[in-house]
Design an enzyme around this catalytic site. Sequence first.
Site, PDB file in Angstrom:
ATOM      1  N   TYR A  48       0.824  -1.222   0.000  1.00  8.38           N
ATOM      2  CA  TYR A  48       0.000   0.000   0.000  1.00  8.38           C
ATOM      3  C   TYR A  48       0.857   1.270   0.000  1.00  8.38           C
ATOM      4  CZ  TYR A  48      -3.820  -3.129   1.561  1.00  8.38           C
ATOM      5  OH  TYR A  48      -4.745  -4.138   1.690  1.00  8.38           O
ATOM      6  N   HIS A 106       0.055 -11.611   1.519  1.00  7.82           N
ATOM      7  CA  HIS A 106      -0.997 -10.788   0.909  1.00  7.82           C
ATOM      8  C   HIS A 106      -1.782 -11.540  -0.178  1.00  7.82           C
ATOM      9  CE1 HIS A 106      -1.844  -6.227   0.156  1.00  7.82           C
ATOM     10  NE2 HIS A 106      -2.904  -6.942  -0.084  1.00  7.82           N
TER      11      HIS A 106
HETATM   12  N1  LIG Z   1      -5.967  -8.292   1.476  1.00  6.60           N
HETATM   13  C1  LIG Z   1      -6.300  -7.750   0.332  1.00  6.60           C
HETATM   14  O1  LIG Z   1      -5.939  -8.248  -0.750  1.00  6.60           O
HETATM   15  C2  LIG Z   1      -7.163  -6.524   0.321  1.00  6.60           C
HETATM   16  C3  LIG Z   1      -7.798  -6.138  -0.869  1.00  6.60           C
HETATM   17  C4  LIG Z   1      -8.590  -4.996  -0.840  1.00  6.60           C
HETATM   18  C5  LIG Z   1      -8.732  -4.257   0.335  1.00  6.60           C
HETATM   19  N2  LIG Z   1      -8.081  -4.648   1.481  1.00  6.60           N
HETATM   20  C6  LIG Z   1      -8.198  -3.868   2.734  1.00  6.60           C
HETATM   21  O2  LIG Z   1      -9.583  -3.663   3.004  1.00  6.60           O
HETATM   22  C7  LIG Z   1      -9.838  -2.267   3.136  1.00  6.60           C
HETATM   23  C8  LIG Z   1     -11.244  -1.944   2.707  1.00  6.60           C
HETATM   24  O3  LIG Z   1     -11.540  -2.411   1.409  1.00  6.60           O
HETATM   25  P1  LIG Z   1     -11.907  -1.454   0.185  1.00  6.60           P
HETATM   26  O4  LIG Z   1     -11.262  -0.123   0.383  1.00  6.60           O
HETATM   27  O5  LIG Z   1     -11.610  -2.224  -1.039  1.00  6.60           O
HETATM   28  O6  LIG Z   1     -13.502  -1.325   0.240  1.00  6.60           O
HETATM   29  P2  LIG Z   1     -14.609  -0.872   1.291  1.00  6.60           P
HETATM   30  O7  LIG Z   1     -14.048  -0.655   2.624  1.00  6.60           O
HETATM   31  O8  LIG Z   1     -15.731  -1.825   1.114  1.00  6.60           O
HETATM   32  O9  LIG Z   1     -15.121   0.522   0.689  1.00  6.60           O
HETATM   33  C9  LIG Z   1     -14.387   1.703   0.756  1.00  6.60           C
HETATM   34  C10 LIG Z   1     -15.227   2.826   0.138  1.00  6.60           C
HETATM   35  O10 LIG Z   1     -16.425   3.013   0.900  1.00  6.60           O
HETATM   36  C11 LIG Z   1     -16.520   4.374   1.278  1.00  6.60           C
HETATM   37  N3  LIG Z   1     -17.120   4.430   2.616  1.00  6.60           N
HETATM   38  C12 LIG Z   1     -16.581   4.029   3.782  1.00  6.60           C
HETATM   39  N4  LIG Z   1     -17.439   4.219   4.799  1.00  6.60           N
HETATM   40  C13 LIG Z   1     -18.547   4.774   4.267  1.00  6.60           C
HETATM   41  C14 LIG Z   1     -19.785   5.222   4.798  1.00  6.60           C
HETATM   42  N5  LIG Z   1     -20.053   5.106   6.104  1.00  6.60           N
HETATM   43  N6  LIG Z   1     -20.706   5.760   3.948  1.00  6.60           N
HETATM   44  C15 LIG Z   1     -20.438   5.843   2.620  1.00  6.60           C
HETATM   45  N7  LIG Z   1     -19.285   5.442   2.044  1.00  6.60           N
HETATM   46  C16 LIG Z   1     -18.350   4.912   2.861  1.00  6.60           C
HETATM   47  C17 LIG Z   1     -15.110   4.916   1.276  1.00  6.60           C
HETATM   48  O11 LIG Z   1     -15.177   6.300   1.050  1.00  6.60           O
HETATM   49  P3  LIG Z   1     -14.272   7.389   1.847  1.00  6.60           P
HETATM   50  O12 LIG Z   1     -12.877   6.918   1.786  1.00  6.60           O
HETATM   51  O13 LIG Z   1     -14.529   8.629   1.109  1.00  6.60           O
HETATM   52  O14 LIG Z   1     -14.724   7.450   3.265  1.00  6.60           O
HETATM   53  C18 LIG Z   1     -14.513   4.159   0.102  1.00  6.60           C
HETATM   54  O15 LIG Z   1     -14.858   4.783  -1.115  1.00  6.60           O
HETATM   55  C19 LIG Z   1      -8.726  -1.615   2.289  1.00  6.60           C
HETATM   56  O16 LIG Z   1      -8.563  -0.266   2.634  1.00  6.60           O
HETATM   57  C20 LIG Z   1      -7.561  -2.492   2.649  1.00  6.60           C
HETATM   58  O17 LIG Z   1      -7.032  -2.107   3.913  1.00  6.60           O
HETATM   59  C21 LIG Z   1      -7.317  -5.783   1.496  1.00  6.60           C
END
Ligand SMILES: NC(=O)c1ccc[n+]([C@@H]2O[C@H](COP(=O)([O-])OP(=O)(O)OC[C@H]3O[C@@H](n4cnc5c(N)ncnc54)[C@H](OP(=O)(O)O)[C@@H]3O)[C@@H](O)[C@H]2O)c1
Length: 275
Positions: A48, A106
């Site tokens: 990241y 990862h």
């Molecule tokens: N292990 C892996 O391979 C892997 C892969 C993908 C992700 N991850 C981890 O999982 C985390 C989360 O996954 P993700 O970022 O893919 O998706 P997510 O958490 O499902 O969605 C993030 C999105 O939702 C928005 N959001 C968050 N809270 C909200 C709310 N209360 N109301 C409206 N919108 C909201 C955020 O906007 P704002 O930012 O504007 O608040 C962002 O655009 C990542 O940050 C990472 O740490 C791990």
Amino acid sequence: MQRIVNRHGLDMPKLGLGTWPMLGDECTRAVTEALDLGYRHIDTAAAYNNEEAVGAAMAQSQVPREQIHVTSKVWWDRLNPEDMRASFDNSLRALRSDYVDLFLIHWPAQDWDLARTIDTLVALKEAGRARAIGVANFPLALVREVVEVMQAPLAAMQVEYHVALSQANLLDFARRHDMALIAYSPLARNKVSEMPAIQRIAARHDVPPTQVALKWLLDQAGVAAVPKASSRANQLANLASLELRLDDEDRALIAGMPKNQRLVSPAFAPCWDEA
Ligand SMILES: NC(=O)c1ccc[n+]([C@@H]2O[C@H](COP(=O)([O-])OP(=O)(O)OC[C@H]3O[C@@H](n4cnc5c(N)ncnc54)[C@H](OP(=O)(O)O)[C@@H]3O)[C@@H](O)[C@H]2O)c1
């Protein structure tokens, strides 16, 4: 905040903060705010490019390091023993810490020496530098090999999991082996806000759809979730999901939704068939 504690050395708040794709000052600000609001679980990774930003936020915070659960990860092209150890050392340096609470592979690699990789991971745990270890994005057959054949003490697996994607097989496996399942993309990247069944439940409880989607995950035994939220408002809204009480009718509606919407499947992803 509810925690998941297991015999593999894990002691982790169920609700965490995802940090991808935040970078630099934006990431430091978001993590600082989250710690102020009461988050005690931060999800980062070498890939990241934001571990330094997370480390800066923790260093500035009044919250003692030992009260914060930090997960980091090593990328799939750094899985030979020497590269993995170098990546791990670099993560600790960037995070300004002498341990991580959970260290994950990862993604699986395609052409690798799995046994040597797992031995290296286990050695990091045995040295106490990774308090707990696990894997991310491993399909069932692979995680079974690591846990049942190699007997590696995995505390957690991290996979995409939300109201529109079933992980029933992995969850069943995780529970049978006293492992946590950490849901990434738990809001389906905010697509949950447009899902009619989720909207209907949200209207009934007078809360945003995101809270319904998060609480559905957090109510499940052994399941944690790491929504990424950059704004204070969204971080607060996600914390508020802990207060929501879903009932059987809500759960039945969610159970009836299609559960095959996988959003994260890059070119290097494994075959998910058996997941
Ligand atoms: N292990 C892996 O391979 C892997 C892969 C993908 C992700 N991850 C981890 O999982 C985390 C989360 O996954 P993700 O970022 O893919 O998706 P997510 O958490 O499902 O969605 C993030 C999105 O939702 C928005 N959001 C968050 N809270 C909200 C709310 N209360 N109301 C409206 N919108 C909201 C955020 O906007 P704002 O930012 O504007 O608040 C962002 O655009 C990542 O940050 C990472 O740490 C791990």
